[in-house]
Write a protein that holds these residues in place. Structure first.
Motif, PDB file in Angstrom:
ATOM      1  N   MET A   1      44.683  22.614  53.385  1.00 41.09           N
ATOM      2  CA  MET A   1      43.415  22.464  52.681  1.00 41.09           C
ATOM      3  C   MET A   1      43.439  23.280  51.407  1.00 41.09           C
ATOM      4  N   ASN A   2      42.852  22.749  50.387  1.00 39.36           N
ATOM      5  CA  ASN A   2      42.729  23.494  49.145  1.00 39.36           C
ATOM      6  C   ASN A   2      41.336  24.119  49.119  1.00 39.36           C
ATOM      7  N   TYR A   3      41.255  25.395  49.485  1.00 43.82           N
ATOM      8  CA  TYR A   3      39.970  26.080  49.577  1.00 43.82           C
ATOM      9  C   TYR A   3      39.271  26.179  48.230  1.00 43.82           C
ATOM     10  N   ALA A   4      40.035  26.324  47.153  1.00 45.68           N
ATOM     11  CA  ALA A   4      39.428  26.420  45.820  1.00 45.68           C
ATOM     12  C   ALA A   4      38.670  25.138  45.485  1.00 45.68           C
ATOM     13  N   ALA A   9      33.498  22.342  44.888  1.00 48.60           N
ATOM     14  CA  ALA A   9      32.600  21.245  45.258  1.00 48.60           C
ATOM     15  C   ALA A   9      31.258  21.776  45.768  1.00 48.60           C
ATOM     16  N   LEU A  10      31.277  22.932  46.420  1.00 47.47           N
ATOM     17  CA  LEU A  10      30.052  23.497  46.982  1.00 47.47           C
ATOM     18  C   LEU A  10      29.285  24.374  45.988  1.00 47.47           C
ATOM     19  N   ASP A  11      29.857  24.600  44.829  1.00 49.73           N
ATOM     20  CA  ASP A  11      29.266  25.513  43.851  1.00 49.73           C
ATOM     21  C   ASP A  11      27.847  25.129  43.442  1.00 49.73           C
ATOM     22  N   ASN A  90      45.641  32.516  62.100  1.00 47.78           N
ATOM     23  CA  ASN A  90      46.241  31.435  61.318  1.00 47.78           C
ATOM     24  C   ASN A  90      47.470  30.909  62.064  1.00 47.78           C
ATOM     25  N   ILE A  91      47.249  30.062  63.063  1.00 49.29           N
ATOM     26  CA  ILE A  91      48.362  29.589  63.896  1.00 49.29           C
ATOM     27  C   ILE A  91      49.267  28.599  63.169  1.00 49.29           C
ATOM     28  N   ARG A  92      48.767  27.954  62.135  1.00 55.76           N
ATOM     29  CA  ARG A  92      49.570  26.965  61.405  1.00 55.76           C
ATOM     30  C   ARG A  92      50.324  27.571  60.232  1.00 55.76           C
ATOM     31  N   GLY A  93      50.044  28.830  59.925  1.00 53.75           N
ATOM     32  CA  GLY A  93      50.738  29.486  58.820  1.00 53.75           C
ATOM     33  C   GLY A  93      50.380  28.930  57.451  1.00 53.75           C
ATOM     34  N   THR A  94      49.184  28.387  57.321  1.00 52.48           N
ATOM     35  CA  THR A  94      48.780  27.790  56.053  1.00 52.48           C
ATOM     36  C   THR A  94      48.384  28.860  55.043  1.00 52.48           C
ATOM     37  N   ASP A  95      48.513  28.515  53.778  1.00 55.99           N
ATOM     38  CA  ASP A  95      48.109  29.409  52.694  1.00 55.99           C
ATOM     39  C   ASP A  95      46.589  29.384  52.614  1.00 55.99           C
ATOM     40  N   THR A  96      45.965  30.520  52.834  1.00 56.23           N
ATOM     41  CA  THR A  96      44.500  30.575  52.883  1.00 56.23           C
ATOM     42  C   THR A  96      43.889  31.268  51.671  1.00 56.23           C
ATOM     43  N   GLY A 105      36.647  36.620  34.588  1.00 55.41           N
ATOM     44  CA  GLY A 105      36.123  37.240  35.789  1.00 55.41           C
ATOM     45  C   GLY A 105      36.662  36.676  37.088  1.00 55.41           C
ATOM     46  N   LEU A 106      36.505  37.467  38.119  1.00 51.67           N
ATOM     47  CA  LEU A 106      36.893  37.078  39.471  1.00 51.67           C
ATOM     48  C   LEU A 106      35.655  36.955  40.334  1.00 51.67           C
ATOM     49  N   LYS A 107      35.708  36.098  41.301  1.00 55.49           N
ATOM     50  CA  LYS A 107      34.653  35.998  42.305  1.00 55.49           C
ATOM     51  C   LYS A 107      34.991  36.961  43.433  1.00 55.49           C
ATOM     52  N   LYS A 108      33.973  37.401  44.168  1.00 55.31           N
ATOM     53  CA  LYS A 108      34.186  38.360  45.259  1.00 55.31           C
ATOM     54  C   LYS A 108      35.177  37.823  46.295  1.00 55.31           C
ATOM     55  N   TYR A 109      35.101  36.531  46.593  1.00 54.12           N
ATOM     56  CA  TYR A 109      35.975  35.978  47.621  1.00 54.12           C
ATOM     57  C   TYR A 109      37.432  35.888  47.182  1.00 54.12           C
TER      58      TYR A 109
END
Length: 141
Positions: A1-4, A9-11, A90-96, A105-109
């Motif tokens: 999944m691409n969390y970014a 999309a939720l912004d 993280n059992i699948r070892g995915t990049d989170t 700037g950076l976001k807190k997350y």
């Protein structure tokens, strides 16, 4: 999944929309098929990575005990034993990582305790340091 992409999309979602999604996701997380998948993938003594929400980073650990919805882990970074939710593993070892292509700037997350950061303060001076604490609005450097 691409969390970014998901974050982007939720912004523009309202707080009510996000709350509703949070509740739906919470129900999905604890569905028995997901708990069974995680338990099947875990072995006592196994090295794993889990998400530590308070530090907003992935932590290495060793599985010491597996319970119904939680597991006891020995954190390899600090040597302490922690009881964590199975869904944090993280059992699948995915990049989170959540990294968004923003120039300002950076976001807190996007920050984790221990990250090295740099910025220009209000006086125009370059500052750099290591994130030592995160709260709702600020990061302490």
């Amino acid at each position: 999944m691409n969390y970014a992409d998901i974050i982007q999309a939720l912004d523009h979602a309202s707080a009510s929309d996000l709350y509703r999604l949070q509740r739906a996701i919470e129900h999905l997380i604890y569905e028995s098929k997901r708990m069974i998948e995680i338990k099947k993938a875990l072995l006592l003594g196994q090295m794993i990575d889990y998400y530590e929400a308070s530090a907003n980073r992935i932590e290495p650990a060793i599985v010491e005990n597996i319970k119904e919805t939680k597991a006891v882990m020995k954190n390899l970074r600090d040597g302490k034993r922690w009881q964590i939710p199975l869904c944090a593993i993280n059992i699948r070892g995915t990049d989170t990582r959540i990294v968004q292509p923003e120039v300002e700037g950076l976001k807190k997350y996007e920050l984790s305790i221990g990250d090295s950061v740099g910025f220009v303060d209000r006086a125009g001076m370059k500052k750099h340091g290591c994130v030592v604490r995160l709260n709702q609005k600020k990061a302490t450097i």
